[in-house]
Design a protein around this motif. Sequence first.
Motif, PDB file in Angstrom:
ATOM      1  N   GLU A 181       0.802  -1.215   0.000  1.00 41.98           N
ATOM      2  CA  GLU A 181       0.000   0.000   0.000  1.00 41.98           C
ATOM      3  C   GLU A 181       0.839   1.271   0.000  1.00 41.98           C
ATOM      4  N   LYS A 187      -7.401  -6.442   2.372  1.00 42.47           N
ATOM      5  CA  LYS A 187      -8.050  -5.282   2.973  1.00 42.47           C
ATOM      6  C   LYS A 187      -7.058  -4.123   3.013  1.00 42.47           C
ATOM      7  N   HIS A 188      -7.476  -2.979   2.463  1.00 45.55           N
ATOM      8  CA  HIS A 188      -6.622  -1.801   2.421  1.00 45.55           C
ATOM      9  C   HIS A 188      -6.864  -0.890   3.602  1.00 45.55           C
ATOM     10  N   ASN A 189      -5.841  -0.066   3.908  1.00 49.79           N
ATOM     11  CA  ASN A 189      -6.070   0.968   4.902  1.00 49.79           C
ATOM     12  C   ASN A 189      -7.008   2.013   4.289  1.00 49.79           C
ATOM     13  N   LYS A 193      -6.876   5.246   3.692  1.00 44.64           N
ATOM     14  CA  LYS A 193      -6.317   6.185   2.708  1.00 44.64           C
ATOM     15  C   LYS A 193      -6.220   5.538   1.324  1.00 44.64           C
ATOM     16  N   THR A 194      -5.726   4.335   1.277  1.00 45.71           N
ATOM     17  CA  THR A 194      -5.592   3.624   0.003  1.00 45.71           C
ATOM     18  C   THR A 194      -6.962   3.313  -0.582  1.00 45.71           C
ATOM     19  N   GLN A 195      -7.878   2.858   0.247  1.00 48.24           N
ATOM     20  CA  GLN A 195      -9.216   2.517  -0.221  1.00 48.24           C
ATOM     21  C   GLN A 195      -9.929   3.737  -0.806  1.00 48.24           C
TER      22      GLN A 195
END
Length: 66
Positions: A18, A46-48, A50-52
């Motif tokens: 990420e 599953k992304h954090n 901010k990335t999502q």
Amino acid sequence: MTKQSIEISVIIPTYNREEVLIRTIQSVLKQNFKKYELIVVDQTEKHNIKTQQFIEKNADKKFQYY
């Protein structure tokens, strides 16, 4: 951009990276050469947040995300 006008395909495979994924996408999007397609193949489960948010805001409009 139509498929006929694409001259370069940029493919970014990633998994649990990420911290560099957003920077890499932004770098490609900033290029002066516009006859490209950007495809991100991401296997991260599953992304954090901010990335999502970045992906949701920009995918489909500027790049293809799988």
